[in-house]
Design a protein around this motif. Structure first.
Motif, mmCIF file in Angstrom:
data_model
loop_
_atom_site.group_PDB
_atom_site.id
_atom_site.type_symbol
_atom_site.label_atom_id
_atom_site.label_comp_id
_atom_site.label_asym_id
_atom_site.label_seq_id
_atom_site.Cartn_x
_atom_site.Cartn_y
_atom_site.Cartn_z
ATOM 1 N N SER A 56 -6.578 11.233 -2.634
ATOM 2 C CA SER A 56 -5.612 10.741 -3.634
ATOM 3 C C SER A 56 -4.455 11.730 -3.785
ATOM 4 O O SER A 56 -3.305 11.337 -3.984
ATOM 5 C CB SER A 56 -6.296 10.500 -4.983
ATOM 6 O OG SER A 56 -6.747 11.732 -5.523
ATOM 7 N N LEU A 57 -4.804 12.999 -3.698
ATOM 8 C CA LEU A 57 -3.752 14.027 -3.781
ATOM 9 C C LEU A 57 -2.783 13.893 -2.595
ATOM 10 O O LEU A 57 -1.562 13.963 -2.743
ATOM 11 C CB LEU A 57 -4.403 15.415 -3.778
ATOM 12 C CG LEU A 57 -3.515 16.603 -4.114
ATOM 13 C CD1 LEU A 57 -2.878 16.444 -5.474
ATOM 14 C CD2 LEU A 57 -4.318 17.898 -4.069
ATOM 15 N N GLU B 238 -0.704 10.933 -3.118
ATOM 16 C CA GLU B 238 0.332 11.214 -4.126
ATOM 17 C C GLU B 238 1.478 12.019 -3.503
ATOM 18 O O GLU B 238 2.650 11.699 -3.698
ATOM 19 C CB GLU B 238 -0.279 12.003 -5.279
ATOM 20 C CG GLU B 238 0.759 12.653 -6.171
ATOM 21 C CD GLU B 238 0.577 12.340 -7.640
ATOM 22 O OE1 GLU B 238 -0.570 12.090 -8.029
ATOM 23 O OE2 GLU B 238 1.587 12.346 -8.366
ATOM 24 N N SER C 132 3.697 10.079 -1.334
ATOM 25 C CA SER C 132 4.612 9.170 -2.053
ATOM 26 C C SER C 132 5.907 9.893 -2.472
ATOM 27 O O SER C 132 6.892 9.242 -2.796
ATOM 28 C CB SER C 132 3.920 8.580 -3.284
ATOM 29 O OG SER C 132 3.768 9.578 -4.287
ATOM 30 N N TRP C 133 5.876 11.197 -2.463
ATOM 31 C CA TRP C 133 7.103 11.946 -2.772
ATOM 32 C C TRP C 133 8.028 11.874 -1.559
ATOM 33 O O TRP C 133 7.603 12.152 -0.439
ATOM 34 C CB TRP C 133 6.792 13.423 -3.066
ATOM 35 C CG TRP C 133 5.939 13.644 -4.298
ATOM 36 C CD1 TRP C 133 5.399 12.694 -5.103
ATOM 37 C CD2 TRP C 133 5.541 14.908 -4.820
ATOM 38 N NE1 TRP C 133 4.674 13.279 -6.109
ATOM 39 C CE2 TRP C 133 4.749 14.643 -5.965
ATOM 40 C CE3 TRP C 133 5.756 16.228 -4.453
ATOM 41 C CZ2 TRP C 133 4.171 15.650 -6.732
ATOM 42 C CZ3 TRP C 133 5.190 17.236 -5.218
ATOM 43 C CH2 TRP C 133 4.413 16.942 -6.355
ATOM 44 N N GLN D 203 3.189 16.311 -11.946
ATOM 45 C CA GLN D 203 3.890 16.460 -10.659
ATOM 46 C C GLN D 203 4.636 17.797 -10.610
ATOM 47 O O GLN D 203 4.698 18.441 -9.568
ATOM 48 C CB GLN D 203 4.866 15.296 -10.456
ATOM 49 C CG GLN D 203 4.159 13.985 -10.140
ATOM 50 C CD GLN D 203 5.128 12.859 -9.870
ATOM 51 O OE1 GLN D 203 6.267 12.884 -10.311
ATOM 52 N NE2 GLN D 203 4.668 11.846 -9.154
#
Lengths: 138, 152
Positions: A7-8, A11, A14-15, B102
């Protein structure tokens, strides 16, 4: 643990990194687009220079080859050799003497006659003028 | 296969942003990173036919250009200044900085050693496999994998 990492990873994926600036694209485009014709021009110039050098070398070589021939021409024969060759009987020498005067031809013929009688002329020349029985000898 | 695209703009479109991100891991400042990518990309484009894997070679060119940049004496002081304060805010597009989680994650990544960050960038944002990363960094595939911070 793996799920957390996945998941990390998802994530992070997705950046989106900041897109490349238009200025960078233009700079790269200029360098790449210009390098083609520039390189072609450099190669063309190098080829032309090489061809020119080859041509000059060939010309120089040809001139060098011509030199021995030029040495054989009358103007390039050393003075001494010329005098020596004048002493030998030849059509050219006689013609030149005759062009000067008939007396000059007589003198030359006398000289050659004297040289022949003393054995100073080469054998080939002596054989070219075989001694004929003189009408006055008998 | 990527090699089939023989158009520099397509390559730039596909990899440009991750290349600049990778260069930022070494030089810090974004404008310097773009200079590094400029030099690396032009060098890659002229010599790409020597390489078997063009993508790995492209990232390798960025790494080498960045190394040369860092070696430059003229830029040393500037580099030290930049490495002390990496411009993480210019790494990613969007509103990453606004989300607290983030933001923290980004700080964690920025604090990683360079050899781990370069592998992370190549893997996540460059889309390279570990063998490609190994080729780009001139290390073994195992070494490349062991440097991946998210390695299980």
């Amino acid at each position: 643990m793996n799920e957390h990492e996945d998941s990390l990873e998802a994530e992070l994926a997705s950046w989106k990194p900041v897109p490349v600036s238009e200025r960078l694209k233009q700079r790269i485009g200029q360098d790449i687009d210009q390098s083609g014709p520039f390189r072609r021009r450099v190669w063309l110039l190098a080829g032309t220079l090489a061809a020119a050098c080859l041509l000059v070398m060939l010309l120089l070589r040809t001139k060098q080859d011509d030199n021995p021939r030029r040495l054989l021409t009358a103007s390039s024969i050393p003075e001494q050799a010329m005098e020596f060759s004048d002493q030998l009987p030849s059509l050219r020498v006689y013609t030149r003497a005759l062009n000067q005067s008939t007396e000059a031809l007589d003198v030359l013929l006398d000289r050659h006659g004297a040289m022949g009688s003393r054995g100073m002329l080469p054998k080939a020349v002596q054989q070219a003028f075989p001694s004929s029985p003189s009408p006055f000898m008998n | 296969m990527a090699q089939e695209h023989d158009d520099w703009a397509s390559w730039m479109e596909q990899h440009g942003s991750s290349l600049v991100l990778l260069a930022q891991q070494y030089v810090g400042c974004r404008s310097d990173a773009e200079d590094v990518v400029h030099e690396a990309f032009v060098s890659f484009w002229r010599s790409r036919h020597q390489a078997q894997d063009w993508t790995a070679y492209l990232f390798s060119c960025v790494k080498h250009a960045a190394s040369n940049w860092m070696r430059s004496k003229k830029r040393r002081s500037k580099r030290e200044e930049a490495s002390a304060r990496p411009e993480v805010e210019t790494w990613f597009a969007g509103n990453i900085e606004k989300d607290e989680w983030q933001k923290e994650l980004l700080q964690v990544i920025a604090a990683l050693p360079t050899d781990q960050r370069e592998v992370l960038v190549m893997k996540i944002w460059g889309g390279l496999s570990f063998p490609q990363i190994a080729q780009a960094l001139e290390v073994s595939a195992n070494t490349a994998a062991s440097r991946y911070p998210l390695c299980p």
